[in-house]
Design a protein around this motif. Structure first.
Motif, short mmCIF file in Angstrom:
data_model
loop_
_atom_site.label_atom_id
_atom_site.label_comp_id
_atom_site.label_asym_id
_atom_site.label_seq_id
_atom_site.Cartn_x
_atom_site.Cartn_y
_atom_site.Cartn_z
N GLY A 204 55.88 32.00 39.52
CA GLY A 204 54.83 32.13 38.52
C GLY A 204 54.95 33.40 37.73
N ALA A 205 53.92 33.67 36.94
CA ALA A 205 53.89 34.89 36.12
C ALA A 205 52.44 35.33 35.97
CB ALA A 205 54.48 34.61 34.76
N ILE A 206 52.27 36.62 35.72
CA ILE A 206 50.91 37.14 35.49
C ILE A 206 50.42 36.66 34.14
CG2 ILE A 206 49.58 39.26 35.12
CD1 ILE A 206 51.41 40.57 37.23
N ALA A 207 49.25 36.02 34.16
CA ALA A 207 48.74 35.39 32.94
C ALA A 207 47.85 36.33 32.12
CB ALA A 207 47.97 34.12 33.30
N ASN A 208 47.42 37.44 32.70
CA ASN A 208 46.52 38.34 31.95
C ASN A 208 47.04 39.79 31.97
OD1 ASN A 208 46.05 38.72 34.71
ND2 ASN A 208 43.85 39.08 34.45
N PRO A 209 48.29 40.01 31.53
CA PRO A 209 48.88 41.35 31.65
C PRO A 209 48.13 42.42 30.88
CG PRO A 209 50.24 39.94 30.26
CD PRO A 209 49.22 39.07 30.89
N LYS A 210 47.43 42.05 29.82
CA LYS A 210 46.73 43.07 29.03
C LYS A 210 45.41 43.49 29.67
CE LYS A 210 48.84 42.08 24.64
NZ LYS A 210 48.72 41.46 23.33
N GLU A 211 45.00 42.76 30.67
CA GLU A 211 43.72 43.08 31.32
C GLU A 211 43.89 43.96 32.55
OE1 GLU A 211 41.27 38.99 30.22
OE2 GLU A 211 41.83 39.39 32.28
N ILE A 212 45.13 44.18 32.98
CA ILE A 212 45.29 44.88 34.26
C ILE A 212 46.04 46.21 34.10
CG2 ILE A 212 45.18 42.78 35.61
CD1 ILE A 212 48.23 42.91 35.84
#
Ligand code: SF4
Ligand code: SF4
Length: 212
Positions: A204-212
């Motif tokens: 998979g992949a991180i779907a919210n990279p700008k939030e973390i």
């Protein structure tokens, strides 16, 4: 007033029930509010991890996808690499097993930030010093739970002596996108989501990279 919640030798850590987390981020916001963290500094972060594929049979396309949340902060590791790389001993472990930053010793070199596989230490641009979760030491020293644990409406977070958490919930800590737990031996126990992927699955992949 009780000081039972800062007991020496307790080796405190977190429990996270991934099957209950809805990704609402109440834990993240409660942490930010409690510690008055500036924009860009987020000690507790909620990561969405997604992936999957589909199967094509004739004209029928069947999706097989997953997504789940992981609420993560410092894991007060058994083997805290942040402490090992800190050149000034600012990164320290309390008697109760929790890891904290002594800001009076921190020179803001960021070595701990680069070393920690959980991205837990974060620089406060207002002070030039590193900051991170101390498992709400001030709350605990007055008998209260950490802010994130109290805030979770799903009761997905808990904390306590890591041996007790493992006795109750097992010893799983290697769920993607978290790293190989053998790196730092985190004081973290996860009850996995039904679609949870192993840390090394690469599915998979991180779907919210700008939030973390
Ligand atoms: S999660 Fe990172 S900052 Fe926290 S104790 Fe482990 S290595 Fe150190
Ligand atoms: S408050 Fe609870 S349900 Fe909401 S994101 Fe955090 S852990 Fe998940």
């Amino acid at each position: 007033m009780s000081n039972d919640l800062t007991r020496g030798g307790a080796n405190y850590g977190f429990f996270f029930d991934q099957s209950l987390c809805t990704g609402c981020k109440a834990c993240q916001v409660a942490c930010k509010d409690k510690h008055d963290l500036p924009v860009g500094v987020t000690w507790r972060r909620v990561v969405e991890y997604s992936g999957g594929s589909w199967r094509i049979e004739g004209s029928t396309v069947t999706p097989n996808v997953f997504t789940y949340y992981t609420s993560m902060a410092c894991n007060h590791c058994e083997n805290p690499v942040c402490m090992q790389v800190c050149p000034t001993t600012a990164m320290s472990k309390r008697e109760d097993g929790t890891v904290y930053v002594d800001e009076s010793k921190c020179v803001g070199c960021r070595y701990c930030q680069w070393a920690c596989p959980y991205g837990a230490p974060q620089l406060d641009p207002r002070t030039g010093h590193m900051t991170k979760c101390d498992l709400c030491y001030d709350y605990r020293s007055t008998g209260q739970d950490p802010a994130c644990v109290s805030a979770c409406p799903s009761r997905a977070l808990d904390w306590g002596p890591i041996d007790e958490l493992r006795e109750r919930h097992g010893d799983q800590a290697g769920i993607a996108p978290l790293p190989d737990p053998s790196l730092t031996e985190p004081h973290l126990v996860i009850k996995p989501h039904r679609d949870a992927q192993s840390w090394d699955a690469g599915t998979g992949a991180i779907a919210n990279p700008k939030e973390i």
